[in-house]
Design a protein around this motif. Sequence first.
Motif, PDB file in Angstrom:
ATOM      1  N   LEU A 184       1.276  -1.002  -0.648  1.00  0.00           N
ATOM      2  CA  LEU A 184       0.178   0.321   0.161  1.00  0.00           C
ATOM      3  C   LEU A 184       0.781   1.424  -0.483  1.00  0.00           C
ATOM      4  O   LEU A 184       0.802   2.005  -0.513  1.00  0.00           O
ATOM      5  N   MET A 185       2.266   1.838   0.772  1.00  0.00           N
ATOM      6  CA  MET A 185       2.721   2.117   0.597  1.00  0.00           C
ATOM      7  C   MET A 185       3.639   2.818  -0.434  1.00  0.00           C
ATOM      8  O   MET A 185       3.661   3.709  -1.249  1.00  0.00           O
ATOM      9  N   GLN A 186       3.833   1.441  -1.680  1.00  0.00           N
ATOM     10  CA  GLN A 186       3.960   1.871  -3.133  1.00  0.00           C
ATOM     11  C   GLN A 186       2.973   2.039  -3.570  1.00  0.00           C
ATOM     12  O   GLN A 186       2.910   3.689  -4.422  1.00  0.00           O
ATOM     13  N   LEU A 187       2.208   1.752  -3.835  1.00  0.00           N
ATOM     14  CA  LEU A 187       1.036   1.980  -4.472  1.00  0.00           C
ATOM     15  C   LEU A 187      -0.217   3.367  -4.683  1.00  0.00           C
ATOM     16  O   LEU A 187       0.443   4.216  -5.079  1.00  0.00           O
ATOM     17  N   GLU A 188       0.685   3.905  -3.244  1.00  0.00           N
ATOM     18  CA  GLU A 188      -0.273   5.257  -2.786  1.00  0.00           C
ATOM     19  C   GLU A 188       0.960   6.138  -2.327  1.00  0.00           C
ATOM     20  O   GLU A 188       0.279   6.791  -2.471  1.00  0.00           O
ATOM     21  N   ARG A 189       2.203   5.963  -3.067  1.00  0.00           N
ATOM     22  CA  ARG A 189       3.178   6.914  -2.882  1.00  0.00           C
ATOM     23  C   ARG A 189       3.226   6.967  -1.495  1.00  0.00           C
ATOM     24  O   ARG A 189       3.698   9.061  -1.495  1.00  0.00           O
ATOM     25  N   CYS A 190       2.605   6.589  -0.597  1.00  0.00           N
ATOM     26  CA  CYS A 190       3.238   7.119   0.914  1.00  0.00           C
ATOM     27  C   CYS A 190       2.903   6.677   1.659  1.00  0.00           C
ATOM     28  O   CYS A 190       2.581   5.124   2.199  1.00  0.00           O
ATOM     29  N   VAL A 191       3.969   6.449   3.127  1.00  0.00           N
ATOM     30  CA  VAL A 191       4.819   5.747   3.669  1.00  0.00           C
ATOM     31  C   VAL A 191       4.070   6.368   5.566  1.00  0.00           C
ATOM     32  O   VAL A 191       3.121   5.189   6.209  1.00  0.00           O
ATOM     33  N   GLU A 192       3.910   7.391   5.746  1.00  0.00           N
ATOM     34  CA  GLU A 192       3.465   7.658   7.194  1.00  0.00           C
ATOM     35  C   GLU A 192       1.934   7.014   7.515  1.00  0.00           C
ATOM     36  O   GLU A 192       2.200   6.655   8.674  1.00  0.00           O
ATOM     37  N   PRO A 193       1.241   7.507   6.290  1.00  0.00           N
ATOM     38  CA  PRO A 193       0.290   6.891   7.522  1.00  0.00           C
ATOM     39  C   PRO A 193      -0.200   5.351   7.611  1.00  0.00           C
ATOM     40  O   PRO A 193      -1.094   4.673   8.617  1.00  0.00           O
ATOM     41  N   PHE A 194       0.284   4.876   7.054  1.00  0.00           N
ATOM     42  CA  PHE A 194       0.849   3.000   7.795  1.00  0.00           C
ATOM     43  C   PHE A 194       1.529   2.567   9.655  1.00  0.00           C
ATOM     44  O   PHE A 194       1.486   1.840   9.440  1.00  0.00           O
ATOM     45  N   GLN A 195       2.396   4.080   8.901  1.00  0.00           N
ATOM     46  CA  GLN A 195       3.929   3.857  10.286  1.00  0.00           C
ATOM     47  C   GLN A 195       3.037   3.396  12.145  1.00  0.00           C
ATOM     48  O   GLN A 195       3.452   2.620  12.484  1.00  0.00           O
ATOM     49  N   PRO A 196       1.922   3.889  12.310  1.00  0.00           N
ATOM     50  CA  PRO A 196       0.623   3.476  13.280  1.00  0.00           C
ATOM     51  C   PRO A 196       0.800   2.405  13.387  1.00  0.00           C
ATOM     52  O   PRO A 196       0.436   1.347  14.277  1.00  0.00           O
ATOM     53  N   LEU A 197       0.268   1.763  12.112  1.00  0.00           N
ATOM     54  CA  LEU A 197      -0.894   0.156  12.287  1.00  0.00           C
ATOM     55  C   LEU A 197       0.847  -0.904  12.227  1.00  0.00           C
ATOM     56  O   LEU A 197       0.877  -1.870  13.139  1.00  0.00           O
ATOM     57  N   LEU A 198       2.322  -0.100  11.648  1.00  0.00           N
ATOM     58  CA  LEU A 198       2.907  -1.424  11.840  1.00  0.00           C
ATOM     59  C   LEU A 198       3.411  -0.979  13.008  1.00  0.00           C
ATOM     60  O   LEU A 198       4.194  -2.240  13.438  1.00  0.00           O
ATOM     61  N   ARG A 199       2.951  -0.157  13.541  1.00  0.00           N
ATOM     62  CA  ARG A 199       3.936  -0.558  14.970  1.00  0.00           C
ATOM     63  C   ARG A 199       2.789  -0.624  16.119  1.00  0.00           C
ATOM     64  O   ARG A 199       3.688  -1.252  17.151  1.00  0.00           O
ATOM     65  N   ALA A 200       1.625  -0.140  15.975  1.00  0.00           N
ATOM     66  CA  ALA A 200       0.990  -1.340  16.401  1.00  0.00           C
ATOM     67  C   ALA A 200       1.401  -3.025  15.999  1.00  0.00           C
ATOM     68  O   ALA A 200       1.100  -3.801  17.151  1.00  0.00           O
ATOM     69  N   PHE A 201       1.627  -3.600  15.350  1.00  0.00           N
ATOM     70  CA  PHE A 201       1.530  -5.094  15.338  1.00  0.00           C
ATOM     71  C   PHE A 201       3.162  -5.754  16.122  1.00  0.00           C
ATOM     72  O   PHE A 201       3.137  -6.727  16.103  1.00  0.00           O
TER      73      PHE A 201
END
Length: 219
Positions: free
Chosen positions: A187-204
């Motif tokens: 999703l980071m690659q397709l949406e060309r955006c990293v920051e929105p997904f960082q909280p989920l990765l930290r929750a993971f």
Amino acid sequence: MTSASLPRRLRCAICLRAQSACICQWVTPVAHRVEVLILQHPLEVANAKGSARLLHLSLPHSRMLTGEVFSEQVLLGAPLEPQGATQTVVLGAKHNILLYPDSPEDRALNLPAPPALAPELLSDPSRLRLIVLDGTWRKSRKMLYLNPPLQQLPRLSLQDMPASNYRIRKAHRADQLSTLEATCAALMQLERCVEPFQPLLRAFDGFVEQQLGYRGGSS
């Protein structure tokens, strides 16, 4: 006391796990534009180490189905409304992309070469639907083999990924990711955006620590 008379473990109605092992604290809603369809192998449903349910609960524009074989309408059909009271089909076709490596093993199974991912498909992330196979490498390959419509889709293959933090499951290579990690990377690659997904990765990471705690912190 017979097994029939033993009290049943109470389960969370949201994450479907035993309440003592509930993972709802790690659910982290993400604003994303690419729709996600998660196809979960039946053997993953009861696997406490699996990350797909957490992923699904955190992605409003996602749907998760369980099985090995799916109809073409399910795989390639119209998109769904965001999670909520209704799950009705809405108008508007999506460009389907399969998150799956382009593997030489496909040729050993006599699978056709997937079509190239046309750059113009990536111009509008809201028109994309990412299809994710949730299962071991062997099981996901079987799902691909049993579902010819998936074989006809362009693929997104992640390259040069960092080592996974998925310490609760054995991996054959350091760069093999969990379903949640791989989907976030896609999703980071397709949406060309990293920051929105960082909280989920930290929750993971918190989810992984919780699972490690159940076995005394052993890896």
